[in-house]
Design a protein around this motif. Sequence first.
Motif, PDB file in Angstrom:
ATOM      1  N   ILE A  77       0.847  -1.187   0.000  1.00 23.96           N
ATOM      2  CA  ILE A  77       0.000   0.000   0.000  1.00 23.96           C
ATOM      3  C   ILE A  77       0.886   1.241   0.000  1.00 23.96           C
ATOM      4  O   ILE A  77       1.633   1.469   0.952  1.00 23.96           O
ATOM      5  N   GLU A  78       0.770   2.036  -1.050  1.00 21.64           N
ATOM      6  CA  GLU A  78       1.516   3.288  -1.148  1.00 21.64           C
ATOM      7  C   GLU A  78       0.625   4.416  -0.651  1.00 21.64           C
ATOM      8  O   GLU A  78      -0.400   4.730  -1.267  1.00 21.64           O
ATOM      9  N   THR A  79       1.009   5.022   0.466  1.00 21.43           N
ATOM     10  CA  THR A  79       0.218   6.109   1.033  1.00 21.43           C
ATOM     11  C   THR A  79       1.048   6.891   2.041  1.00 21.43           C
ATOM     12  O   THR A  79       2.000   6.353   2.616  1.00 21.43           O
ATOM     13  N   ASP A  80       0.676   8.123   2.255  1.00 20.80           N
ATOM     14  CA  ASP A  80       1.296   8.954   3.277  1.00 20.80           C
ATOM     15  C   ASP A  80       0.450   8.828   4.541  1.00 20.80           C
ATOM     16  O   ASP A  80      -0.599   9.471   4.655  1.00 20.80           O
ATOM     17  N   ILE A  81       0.871   7.998   5.475  1.00 23.20           N
ATOM     18  CA  ILE A  81       0.077   7.733   6.679  1.00 23.20           C
ATOM     19  C   ILE A  81       0.059   8.919   7.637  1.00 23.20           C
ATOM     20  O   ILE A  81      -0.761   8.948   8.551  1.00 23.20           O
ATOM     21  N   ALA A  83      -0.315  12.184   6.491  1.00 25.88           N
ATOM     22  CA  ALA A  83      -1.166  13.237   5.935  1.00 25.88           C
ATOM     23  C   ALA A  83      -2.513  12.730   5.442  1.00 25.88           C
ATOM     24  O   ALA A  83      -3.476  13.491   5.397  1.00 25.88           O
ATOM     25  N   GLY A  84      -2.572  11.468   5.077  1.00 25.85           N
ATOM     26  CA  GLY A  84      -3.804  10.937   4.506  1.00 25.85           C
ATOM     27  C   GLY A  84      -4.594  10.138   5.527  1.00 25.85           C
ATOM     28  O   GLY A  84      -4.202  10.009   6.687  1.00 25.85           O
ATOM     29  N   PRO A  85      -5.700   9.568   5.088  1.00 30.27           N
ATOM     30  CA  PRO A  85      -6.479   8.715   5.980  1.00 30.27           C
ATOM     31  C   PRO A  85      -5.722   7.415   6.280  1.00 30.27           C
ATOM     32  O   PRO A  85      -4.907   6.966   5.482  1.00 30.27           O
ATOM     33  N   TRP A  86      -5.998   6.837   7.420  1.00 31.51           N
ATOM     34  CA  TRP A  86      -5.400   5.569   7.810  1.00 31.51           C
ATOM     35  C   TRP A  86      -5.865   4.493   6.827  1.00 31.51           C
ATOM     36  O   TRP A  86      -7.069   4.256   6.691  1.00 31.51           O
ATOM     37  N   PRO A  87      -4.956   3.850   6.106  1.00 28.19           N
ATOM     38  CA  PRO A  87      -5.354   2.929   5.035  1.00 28.19           C
ATOM     39  C   PRO A  87      -5.805   1.555   5.527  1.00 28.19           C
ATOM     40  O   PRO A  87      -6.208   0.720   4.721  1.00 28.19           O
ATOM     41  N   LEU A  88      -5.739   1.327   6.824  1.00 21.65           N
ATOM     42  CA  LEU A  88      -6.018  -0.008   7.357  1.00 21.65           C
ATOM     43  C   LEU A  88      -7.199  -0.018   8.314  1.00 21.65           C
ATOM     44  O   LEU A  88      -7.283  -0.883   9.190  1.00 21.65           O
ATOM     45  N   ALA A  89      -8.106   0.924   8.149  1.00 18.09           N
ATOM     46  CA  ALA A  89      -9.266   1.020   9.034  1.00 18.09           C
ATOM     47  C   ALA A  89     -10.008  -0.312   9.099  1.00 18.09           C
ATOM     48  O   ALA A  89     -10.285  -0.933   8.076  1.00 18.09           O
ATOM     49  N   GLY A  90     -10.269  -0.761  10.314  1.00 21.64           N
ATOM     50  CA  GLY A  90     -11.001  -2.001  10.517  1.00 21.64           C
ATOM     51  C   GLY A  90     -10.170  -3.263  10.396  1.00 21.64           C
ATOM     52  O   GLY A  90     -10.698  -4.360  10.571  1.00 21.64           O
ATOM     53  N   ARG A  91      -8.883  -3.129  10.079  1.00 20.21           N
ATOM     54  CA  ARG A  91      -8.023  -4.304   9.937  1.00 20.21           C
ATOM     55  C   ARG A  91      -7.117  -4.434  11.150  1.00 20.21           C
ATOM     56  O   ARG A  91      -6.720  -3.440  11.754  1.00 20.21           O
ATOM     57  N   SER A  92      -6.799  -5.680  11.486  1.00 18.12           N
ATOM     58  CA  SER A  92      -5.826  -5.928  12.556  1.00 18.12           C
ATOM     59  C   SER A  92      -4.946  -7.098  12.142  1.00 18.12           C
ATOM     60  O   SER A  92      -5.306  -7.887  11.261  1.00 18.12           O
ATOM     61  N   PHE A  93      -3.787  -7.204  12.794  1.00 24.94           N
ATOM     62  CA  PHE A  93      -2.746  -8.134  12.381  1.00 24.94           C
ATOM     63  C   PHE A  93      -2.196  -8.880  13.589  1.00 24.94           C
ATOM     64  O   PHE A  93      -2.235  -8.392  14.715  1.00 24.94           O
ATOM     65  N   ASP A  94      -1.640 -10.059  13.316  1.00 24.72           N
ATOM     66  CA  ASP A  94      -1.002 -10.829  14.384  1.00 24.72           C
ATOM     67  C   ASP A  94       0.283 -10.165  14.853  1.00 24.72           C
ATOM     68  O   ASP A  94       0.725 -10.395  15.971  1.00 24.72           O
ATOM     69  N   ALA A  95       0.873  -9.349  13.994  1.00 23.07           N
ATOM     70  CA  ALA A  95       2.067  -8.590  14.369  1.00 23.07           C
ATOM     71  C   ALA A  95       2.107  -7.284  13.602  1.00 23.07           C
ATOM     72  O   ALA A  95       1.712  -7.226  12.435  1.00 23.07           O
ATOM     73  N   VAL A  96       2.580  -6.250  14.266  1.00 28.30           N
ATOM     74  CA  VAL A  96       2.878  -4.978  13.623  1.00 28.30           C
ATOM     75  C   VAL A  96       4.353  -4.709  13.860  1.00 28.30           C
ATOM     76  O   VAL A  96       4.824  -4.763  15.001  1.00 28.30           O
ATOM     77  N   VAL A  97       5.075  -4.456  12.768  1.00 27.07           N
ATOM     78  CA  VAL A  97       6.516  -4.230  12.807  1.00 27.07           C
ATOM     79  C   VAL A  97       6.783  -2.802  12.355  1.00 27.07           C
ATOM     80  O   VAL A  97       6.315  -2.385  11.284  1.00 27.07           O
TER      81      VAL A  97
END
Length: 191
Positions: A77-81, A83-97
Amino acid sequence: MICPNPAVAATPAHGAQAHSEWITRFAHLVQPGGTVLDLACGLGRHTRLFHASNHAVTSVDQSHEAIQSVANIANAIETDIEAGPWPLAGRSFDAVVVTNYLWRPLWPLILASVKPGGVLLYETFAQGNEAYGKPSRPDFLLAPGELLQVCQGWTVAAYEHGVLHQPDRVVQRIAAIRPAESATDPAPLQA
């Protein structure tokens, strides 16, 4: 103080260097085959690490070059986190790195992106790094104990703050496990 690992050398380009020794050391905390978010992934050194271990990886970065470098192995996912909206709304992960990146307004969204029982693996520059070069602005340097405060209420598997070498730098890092949700936990944040 962190005991440096002289065998781990880094180059200036984020993502082009070897895997972080910290991330490699605690990768076993991620559920086998689990989902991984590599936030501000750079050229994908950790995307490649987790992909090679059969994890489904989502990689986010604002750099077109970075996203193209991992597009064949990750949900890129190419985005400016910042300045822009959060691109992962409603998503969760087993790990965040997250490595070599700090934007404090994203803390609630980053934490909410870790599934209950999942792990946050975070490593970035800390106060004192200004003696070694950039980053040197306080906005981009963690205060002593800041990651512990951010992860308050989580199980901290490991935490360090100190000087590393090759190249010389001051870092703070944490491996923290989100507690399992109970019936009284608030709903995850949405952006």
